[in-house]
Design a protein around this motif. Structure first.
Motif, mmCIF file in Angstrom:
data_model
loop_
_atom_site.group_PDB
_atom_site.id
_atom_site.type_symbol
_atom_site.label_atom_id
_atom_site.label_comp_id
_atom_site.label_asym_id
_atom_site.label_seq_id
_atom_site.Cartn_x
_atom_site.Cartn_y
_atom_site.Cartn_z
ATOM 1 N N GLU A 194 3.901 -28.998 -49.428
ATOM 2 C CA GLU A 194 3.457 -29.437 -50.757
ATOM 3 C C GLU A 194 2.651 -30.728 -50.659
ATOM 4 N N GLN A 195 3.080 -31.644 -49.779
ATOM 5 C CA GLN A 195 2.340 -32.896 -49.599
ATOM 6 C C GLN A 195 0.948 -32.625 -49.043
ATOM 7 N N ALA A 196 0.884 -31.733 -48.037
ATOM 8 C CA ALA A 196 -0.410 -31.415 -47.431
ATOM 9 C C ALA A 196 -1.341 -30.737 -48.437
ATOM 10 N N LYS A 197 -0.799 -29.839 -49.241
ATOM 11 C CA LYS A 197 -1.610 -29.176 -50.272
ATOM 12 C C LYS A 197 -2.205 -30.214 -51.229
ATOM 13 N N GLY A 198 -1.382 -31.185 -51.630
ATOM 14 C CA GLY A 198 -1.860 -32.214 -52.545
ATOM 15 C C GLY A 198 -2.944 -33.073 -51.923
ATOM 16 N N ILE A 199 -2.753 -33.415 -50.654
ATOM 17 C CA ILE A 199 -3.743 -34.233 -49.954
ATOM 18 C C ILE A 199 -5.082 -33.511 -49.875
ATOM 19 N N LEU A 200 -5.061 -32.240 -49.477
ATOM 20 C CA LEU A 200 -6.304 -31.477 -49.329
ATOM 21 C C LEU A 200 -6.959 -31.200 -50.679
ATOM 22 N N SER A 207 -8.289 -26.752 -56.083
ATOM 23 C CA SER A 207 -6.923 -26.490 -56.552
ATOM 24 C C SER A 207 -5.952 -26.497 -55.373
ATOM 25 N N VAL A 208 -4.660 -26.663 -55.698
ATOM 26 C CA VAL A 208 -3.651 -26.642 -54.640
ATOM 27 C C VAL A 208 -3.536 -25.243 -54.038
ATOM 28 N N ASP A 209 -3.849 -24.213 -54.832
ATOM 29 C CA ASP A 209 -3.820 -22.853 -54.293
ATOM 30 C C ASP A 209 -4.882 -22.658 -53.225
ATOM 31 N N GLU A 210 -6.088 -23.187 -53.468
ATOM 32 C CA GLU A 210 -7.156 -23.107 -52.467
ATOM 33 C C GLU A 210 -6.775 -23.901 -51.220
ATOM 34 N N ALA A 211 -6.157 -25.057 -51.429
ATOM 35 C CA ALA A 211 -5.740 -25.882 -50.300
ATOM 36 C C ALA A 211 -4.689 -25.152 -49.463
ATOM 37 N N PHE A 212 -3.757 -24.503 -50.134
ATOM 38 C CA PHE A 212 -2.717 -23.764 -49.423
ATOM 39 C C PHE A 212 -3.324 -22.598 -48.643
ATOM 40 N N VAL A 225 2.947 -22.543 -36.839
ATOM 41 C CA VAL A 225 3.788 -22.546 -38.039
ATOM 42 C C VAL A 225 3.094 -23.409 -39.077
ATOM 43 N N ILE A 226 3.061 -22.940 -40.297
ATOM 44 C CA ILE A 226 2.296 -23.649 -41.325
ATOM 45 C C ILE A 226 2.836 -25.051 -41.567
ATOM 46 N N ALA A 227 4.150 -25.249 -41.368
ATOM 47 C CA ALA A 227 4.728 -26.580 -41.546
ATOM 48 C C ALA A 227 4.188 -27.551 -40.498
#
Length: 255
Positions: A194-200, A207-212, A225-227
């Motif tokens: 979640e932190q990485a999504k917000g940063i990107l 959007s956070v969906d695009e970042a994810f 591993v995505i983490a």
């Protein structure tokens, strides 16, 4: 005044046998101590525990005194009271080893036990409800012990039952600790993602969906591993160009 020394000692032994909720728990040492207590309380020459290994008697056993107990237990690969108790889940009452019947029943074990000066033996299962985890075998020098009172067999069974409870409790405790660790790891991973999504999302103005989606795509491409990818993003150690490779900037959005 009544002497309660023996009752107090038994209570101490049962409490110790139930105390297995520790990270450094050693099953072999634990069973060896249980056997040692049986030697003390039941005035036996030796005692040992044979554990169930995939429905076969395990070759590694615990006992006290250890060399004598191990020898007498290993000799029972061809049959003996401990193997019988383990296989049936029932107690083997005291048996005199000086009789012809004992020699016919367990020839190899009887000969070896007599060579060590053992005159009688009995065994009880380590059981928890319907599950038998092992068997406790006691060896006594005095052959007359073959007619021992029922109380000694019941006392041995009580100690064995408590040992079985202790072993099962430790197994449950270990499973609980493992599950807790897994849940904590999953929670930590989710927080990092979640932190990485917000940063990107903030860096790329998307959007956070695009970042994810970018995180997941990179993780799959690099077989990570995505983490782990998320941690690299948070730490700033991942090349942004490599992460954005294959990512299409949303129409109308600034890069």
């Amino acid at each position: 005044m009544r002497d309660h020394t023996s009752e107090l000692r038994l209570a101490e032994v049962l409490v110790e046998a139930s105390d297995t909720l520790a990270d450094d728990f050693d099953p072999e040492l634990y069973l060896s101590r249980v056997a040692g207590h049986c030697v003390e309380l039941l005035e036996a020459t030796a005692a040992g525990v044979l554990v169930d290994g995939d429905h076969l008697p395990a070759l590694v056993a615990s006992g006290h005194p250890r060399p004598l107990a191990l020898d007498l237990l290993k000799t029972q690969q061809g049959g003996g009271p401990c193997v019988d108790s383990l296989g049936t889940g029932r107690a083997v009452p005291p048996v005199r080893l000086t009789t012809a019947e004992s020699a016919r029943r367990w020839p190899e074990f009887t000969a070896q036990a007599r060579a060590h000066g053992i005159g009688a033996t009995y065994a009880v299962p380590l059981r928890r409800r319907e599950t038998t985890l092992g068997a406790l075998n006691l060896f006594v020098a005095d052959a007359s012990h073959g007619g021992a009172a029922d109380g000694e067999l019941r006392l041995a069974q009580a100690i064995a039952d408590m040992a079985a409870v202790g072993l099962r409790n430790h197994r449950t405790y270990t499973e609980y600790r493992t599950l807790t660790s897994q849940l904590q790891s999953a929670l930590t991973s989710r927080i990092r993602i979640e932190q990485a999504k917000g940063i990107l999302a903030e860096r790329w103005h998307t959007s956070v969906d695009e970042a994810f989606a970018a995180l997941r795509r990179y993780a799959r491409r690099e077989r990570l591993v995505i983490a782990v990818v998320a941690t690299s993003v948070i730490e700033g150690s991942l090349d942004d160009a490599a992460l954005r490779d294959g990512w299409s900037e949303p129409s109308g959005e600034a890069p």
